[in-house]
Design a protein around this motif. Structure first.
Motif, PDB file in Angstrom:
ATOM      1  N   ASP A 247      47.454  42.566  41.961  1.00 57.70           N
ATOM      2  CA  ASP A 247      46.167  42.718  42.665  1.00 57.70           C
ATOM      3  C   ASP A 247      46.199  43.900  43.628  1.00 57.70           C
ATOM      4  OD1 ASP A 247      48.032  41.524  44.258  1.00 57.70           O
ATOM      5  OD2 ASP A 247      46.723  39.934  45.001  1.00 57.70           O
ATOM      6  N   ARG A 250      43.526  45.251  47.106  1.00 59.55           N
ATOM      7  CA  ARG A 250      42.708  44.112  47.470  1.00 59.55           C
ATOM      8  C   ARG A 250      42.245  44.256  48.928  1.00 59.55           C
ATOM      9  NH1 ARG A 250      44.597  39.002  45.986  1.00 59.55           N
ATOM     10  NH2 ARG A 250      42.827  38.288  47.189  1.00 59.55           N
ATOM     11  N   GLN A 261      36.768  34.442  44.144  1.00 64.59           N
ATOM     12  CA  GLN A 261      36.231  34.691  42.809  1.00 64.59           C
ATOM     13  C   GLN A 261      36.851  35.943  42.198  1.00 64.59           C
ATOM     14  OE1 GLN A 261      34.148  32.691  40.999  1.00 64.59           O
ATOM     15  NE2 GLN A 261      34.706  34.116  39.353  1.00 64.59           N
ATOM     16  N   GLN A 262      37.149  36.960  43.026  1.00 65.65           N
ATOM     17  CA  GLN A 262      37.739  38.186  42.491  1.00 65.65           C
ATOM     18  C   GLN A 262      39.115  37.920  41.873  1.00 65.65           C
ATOM     19  OE1 GLN A 262      38.157  40.996  45.687  1.00 65.65           O
ATOM     20  NE2 GLN A 262      39.649  39.765  46.812  1.00 65.65           N
ATOM     21  N   ASP A 263      39.847  36.932  42.410  1.00 71.73           N
ATOM     22  CA  ASP A 263      41.158  36.599  41.854  1.00 71.73           C
ATOM     23  C   ASP A 263      41.026  35.795  40.559  1.00 71.73           C
ATOM     24  OD1 ASP A 263      42.650  37.858  43.898  1.00 71.73           O
ATOM     25  OD2 ASP A 263      42.224  36.174  45.233  1.00 71.73           O
ATOM     26  N   ASP A 265      38.552  36.235  38.564  1.00 72.37           N
ATOM     27  CA  ASP A 265      38.150  37.274  37.614  1.00 72.37           C
ATOM     28  C   ASP A 265      39.366  38.050  37.113  1.00 72.37           C
ATOM     29  OD1 ASP A 265      35.535  36.524  37.947  1.00 72.37           O
ATOM     30  OD2 ASP A 265      35.050  38.117  39.382  1.00 72.37           O
ATOM     31  N   ARG A 266      40.334  38.333  38.010  1.00 74.37           N
ATOM     32  CA  ARG A 266      41.521  39.085  37.604  1.00 74.37           C
ATOM     33  C   ARG A 266      42.330  38.324  36.548  1.00 74.37           C
ATOM     34  NH1 ARG A 266      42.008  40.418  43.305  1.00 74.37           N
ATOM     35  NH2 ARG A 266      41.713  42.663  43.634  1.00 74.37           N
TER      36      ARG A 266
END
Length: 390
Positions: A247, A250, A261-263, A265-266
């Motif tokens: 990540d 970040r 949510q971004q994690d 998504d990753r």
């Protein structure tokens, strides 16, 4: 060596199922609803009889079960191998002998399986045969896979129920996964040559009205959980320990306890990247679906007597499972869970070997026309996957 009844071999696929064309059956019934198919095999004579089936159940290498209904709606199961004494002391009613993978021990049953090649070979499983005395059954149940139930001898009455799932009420039985009730919707009496097709999840219950033999041709259907579990192992081997979640760049976490949510998504992108590669999927799935369910047995020539049944032929071993996958620039050959990338000359032969269980030596000779193809064909013969009958 177990010797089946010899008869004229027939490995051509069925072109009809009773009054249905194969195309109509696949469109209207396959994986959708059950079908009662009258006289698919008119004048059918099973390649194995009850005594030979019982003989298989005496063998250590053969998976067999004996199911009895000693009192109404109370079934018990015993696993083989059995003894002659077991069969000598059985009652006249209410028991069933089940023998698994009979196609790997009997030439005629193996040939019968080949007639269902309108479904891909990698999808087909083994052939189970049940012999039941009057009143014999295995109780009301459903399967997680498609099955064709061929009435081979005698008469059996089938009760068809609704679609079931894991939430459907079960009977109290520690040995068998049976339904508490079947909520009967239809009943059908099958006679020799008739076939009942049952899709996954549909409740059914067959009771022998006379001494009866039923041949069950089942199909492989891995659960989605099994698919993810096995594919995960494949990815683990491909990617190794150094490929990890990352990540970079970040932002500062304002809520350190939150899964952002971004994690999510990753990690979804990581999964999608590898699932999106069709070659990775094909390489794994071909191996997964051709892997034998049981430890490999001795080659067919050591299990059954095929002398006189074939002449001038190349025959695939009954245990061997094969498939192929091709793109514009690659040809993958799958054999019992192993995968090979083949050159174009070998690929032509491999396609025929995967599509046909029996090939004439004339055709094989025409296809084995260079050194690499000869070496590959010799490997298959040495490994016992194919047998030459000259």
């Amino acid at each position: 060596m177990i010797k089946p009844t010899q008869f004229e071999p027939s490995v051509k696929p069925l072109n009809r199922l009773g009054n249905l064309s194969i195309e109509e059956f696949l469109l209207r019934y396959w994986q959708q609803k059950h079908a009662v198919l009258s006289q698919v095999f008119p004048g059918f004579e099973p390649p194995i009889d009850a005594n030979e089936l019982a003989g298989l159940a005496l063998e250590d290498e053969v998976e067999s079960r004996l199911i009895q209904e000693a009192t109404p709606n109370q079934w018990t199961m015993e696993s083989g191998p059995f003894s002659d004494q077991t069969f000598a002391t059985l009652p006249a009613e209410n028991w069933t002998l089940l023998v698994q993978a009979v196609d790997q021990w009997n030439l005629g049953i193996w040939e019968l399986l080949q007639q269902f090649s309108f479904i891909p070979n990698w999808r087909r499983d083994d052939v189970m045969i049940s012999f039941a005395v009057p009143g014999g059954s295995v109780g009301p149940h459903y399967d997680h896979y498609d099955v064709f139930l061929i009435q081979a001898e005698g008469e059996r009455e089938w009760t068809i129920g609704p679609k079931c799932d894991d939430l459907t009420e079960r009977a109290e039985n520690d040995q068998l996964d049976l339904l508490a009730n079947i909520d009967a919707q239809e009943t059908h009496l099958l006679k020799p040559g008739d076939v009942l097709y049952v899709p996954p999840g549909v409740a059914h219950w067959g009771v022998a009205k006379t001494s009866a033999m039923t041949i069950s041709i089942g199909f492989r259907a891995p659960s989605v959980g099994e698919v993810f579990q096995d594919f995960g192992k494949e990815l683990e081997g491909l990617l190794g320990n150094d490929t990890r979640f990352s990540d970079p760049k970040r932002t500062i976490s304002q809520s350190p306890g939150e899964l952002a949510q971004q994690d999510v998504d990753r990690i979804q992108q990581i999964l999608a990247k590898h699932v999106a590669d069709p070659k990775v999927i094909a390489n794994w799935f071909g191996s997964f679906m051709t892997e034998p369910k049981r430890d490999e047995l001795l080659p067919l020539v050591d299990r059954v007597d095929v002398d006189g049944a074939y002449e001038s032929c190349l025959v695939r071993d009954a245990v061997t499972r094969v498939a192929y996958y091709q793109t514009e620039d690659e040809f993958l050959w799958f054999c019992n869970g192993e995968v090979q990338s083949l050159n174009p000359s070998c690929a032509i032969l491999a396609e025929r070997l995967a599509n046909e269980a029996v090939l004439s030596l004339e055709e094989v000779s025409a296809l084995v026309d260079d050194e690499s193809t000869r070496e590959w064909m010799n490997e298959l013969l040495e490994q016992g996957h194919y047998h030459l009958y000259e």
